[in-house]
Design an enzyme around this catalytic site. Structure first.
Site, PDB file in Angstrom:
ATOM      1  N   ILE A  12      -1.266 -14.961   6.512  1.00 48.56           N
ATOM      2  CA  ILE A  12      -0.821 -13.779   5.681  1.00 48.56           C
ATOM      3  C   ILE A  12       0.412 -13.434   6.198  1.00 48.56           C
ATOM      4  O   ILE A  12       1.531 -13.335   5.507  1.00 48.56           O
ATOM      5  CB  ILE A  12      -1.850 -12.769   5.726  1.00 48.56           C
ATOM      6  CG1 ILE A  12      -3.134 -13.195   5.383  1.00 48.56           C
ATOM      7  CG2 ILE A  12      -1.420 -11.691   4.659  1.00 48.56           C
ATOM      8  CD1 ILE A  12      -3.949 -12.080   5.552  1.00 48.56           C
ATOM      9  N   ASP A 128     -11.038  -4.985   4.085  1.00 53.61           N
ATOM     10  CA  ASP A 128     -12.270  -4.316   3.433  1.00 53.61           C
ATOM     11  C   ASP A 128     -13.459  -4.380   4.139  1.00 53.61           C
ATOM     12  O   ASP A 128     -14.369  -3.465   4.112  1.00 53.61           O
ATOM     13  CB  ASP A 128     -12.578  -5.185   2.118  1.00 53.61           C
ATOM     14  CG  ASP A 128     -12.906  -6.502   2.012  1.00 53.61           C
ATOM     15  OD1 ASP A 128     -12.864  -7.044   3.377  1.00 53.61           O
ATOM     16  OD2 ASP A 128     -13.171  -7.061   1.062  1.00 53.61           O
ATOM     17  N   TYR A 151     -15.663  -7.970  14.923  1.00 52.97           N
ATOM     18  CA  TYR A 151     -14.312  -8.048  14.349  1.00 52.97           C
ATOM     19  C   TYR A 151     -14.035  -6.858  13.461  1.00 52.97           C
ATOM     20  O   TYR A 151     -13.176  -5.986  13.549  1.00 52.97           O
ATOM     21  CB  TYR A 151     -14.194  -9.305  13.324  1.00 52.97           C
ATOM     22  CG  TYR A 151     -13.095  -9.214  12.437  1.00 52.97           C
ATOM     23  CD1 TYR A 151     -11.761  -8.871  12.777  1.00 52.97           C
ATOM     24  CD2 TYR A 151     -13.256  -9.244  11.115  1.00 52.97           C
ATOM     25  CE1 TYR A 151     -10.643  -8.860  11.985  1.00 52.97           C
ATOM     26  CE2 TYR A 151     -12.258  -9.127  10.069  1.00 52.97           C
ATOM     27  CZ  TYR A 151     -10.922  -9.036  10.676  1.00 52.97           C
ATOM     28  OH  TYR A 151      -9.911  -8.741   9.716  1.00 52.97           O
ATOM     29  N   ALA A 152     -14.938  -6.628  12.719  1.00 47.40           N
ATOM     30  CA  ALA A 152     -14.525  -5.190  11.608  1.00 47.40           C
ATOM     31  C   ALA A 152     -14.623  -4.019  12.464  1.00 47.40           C
ATOM     32  O   ALA A 152     -13.720  -2.886  12.050  1.00 47.40           O
ATOM     33  CB  ALA A 152     -15.878  -5.230  10.566  1.00 47.40           C
ATOM     34  N   ASN A 180     -10.745 -10.636   0.623  1.00 45.37           N
ATOM     35  CA  ASN A 180     -10.493 -12.220   1.050  1.00 45.37           C
ATOM     36  C   ASN A 180      -9.700 -12.677   0.456  1.00 45.37           C
ATOM     37  O   ASN A 180      -9.252 -12.580  -0.826  1.00 45.37           O
ATOM     38  CB  ASN A 180     -11.917 -12.717   0.635  1.00 45.37           C
ATOM     39  CG  ASN A 180     -13.110 -12.815   1.605  1.00 45.37           C
ATOM     40  OD1 ASN A 180     -13.140 -11.477   1.903  1.00 45.37           O
ATOM     41  ND2 ASN A 180     -13.757 -13.708   2.190  1.00 45.37           N
TER      42      ASN A 180
END
Length: 339
Positions: A12, A128, A151-152, A180
């Site tokens: 990204i 998210d 991870y979250a 995603n």
């Protein structure tokens, strides 16, 4: 405007850099960009090759946890766009320490440096997944966070640190949480590029569990457009959701990828489900739509077709990455299909 982009050699981040230097993002025409990237397995200088010769571009090979790197890189920038993170859920399930180091401690070090050097705005790019799973409806920005995966959890911690710096120190922080992403230059351990590159090589693809897990798919360029809007006009101390508007089960997505690659269901292996696999993520994007005018522009049909075509045409980019991608994909690897 002078932008410091962390993790700008990743999927990204590099899209944001290429689009910014190509003057394709709203409000960022003429911006100069400094990228700081540690170049771990998923950070790739080849992602920045299209802008490597641009006079407005500078690359710093460094770690956001390193004080010396930040002392050199941060001063003189108007804003920081913070992408740098360990992101792959499967890798976090078998070793969370580096996720804590980069996602939490690295974010804290960067926030301190931004405060110390008077950076005007700090855009923290999140996910998210910090909310956990939702059965129906969509999360709004004020919903409590309840991450399931390591991870979250590290991303949630980073979100809270960033927002705390705004409240306590007055740092101009904005946080975005996206659904995603997909598109070109995505490291082939994630579902779409893993499936596409496997299928293009005549390999099998692994589908977790019964494939009923639901995700909203966002084209990476739409994400970067939204980030530019938030960077220029988002309100300090606020969270903004970014979504793509297309929810698909993993079975539905697999069907589309098989069709795009000319393969059938005989190329699919059902593999044991990921531990504590969240069933569904969904974000309400009313806030960014009404305040900043964001709407996703790349439809899933065109977006997937473009993505598959890019991987088909850019084997030289992804073929060297496949061994590392397969090593990090856990059960999500594929063996050669006898055809």
């Amino acid at each position: 405007m002078k932008l410091l982009v962390t993790g700008g050699a990743g999927f990204i981040g590099s899209e944001f850099v290429r689009a910014a230097l190509g003057d394709r993002l709203p409000g960022l025409s003429g911006a100069a960009v400094t990228v700081v990237d540690r170049l771990t397995y998923s950070g790739n200088r080849a992602n920045l090759a299209p802008v490597a010769g641009d006079s407005r571009f500078r690359f710093v090979h460094g770690d956001i946890c390193d004080a010396g790197t930040l002392a050199d890189a941060v001063p003189g920038h108007d804003a920081i766009v913070h992408f740098a993170a360990e992101t792959h859920v499967d890798r976090s399930l078998v070793g969370a320490e580096r996720f804590v180091r980069t996602n939490v401690l690295g974010t804290q070090a960067l926030l301190d440096a931004a405060q110390r050097h008077g950076v005007g705005r700090f855009l923290h790019v999140s996910t998210d997944e910090v909310y956990g799973s939702i059965v129906e409806g969509s999360w709004v920005e004020t919903a409590p966070i309840a991450p399931t995966m390591p991870y979250a959890a590290t991303k949630a911690a980073a979100d809270l640190l960033a927002l705390a710096h705004h409240r306590v120190h007055g740092l101009d922080v904005v946080v975005t949480r996206c659904t995603n992403n997909y598109g070109p230059y995505q490291f082939p351990e994630k579902m779409i590029p893993l499936f596409v590159t496997n299928l293009l090589d005549g390999r099998r693809v692994p589908l977790y569990g019964d494939g009923r897990n639901v995700r909203d798919w966002l084209h990476v360029f739409d994400h970067c457009r939204a980030l530019a809007l938030v960077l220029r006009s988002g309100r300090a101390g606020e969270v903004y959701h970014v979504g793509g508007g297309t929810e698909l089960t993993n079975v539905e997505l697999t069907e589309r990828l098989l069709a795009a690659c000319g393969a059938g269901w005989d190329s699919v292996d059902n593999v044991p489900d990921r531990r504590a696999h969240d069933l569904r993520y969904s974000l309400d994007i009313t806030k960014i739509r009404t305040e900043l005018g964001y709407e996703p522009s790349v439809g899933i049909v065109a977006g997937l077709a473009e993505t598959v075509a890019w991987y088909r045409d850019n084997r030289a980019w992804w073929e060297p990455l496949k061994p590392a991608a397969d090593a990090g994909a856990g059960p999500r690897t594929g063996q050669l299909v006898a055809r």
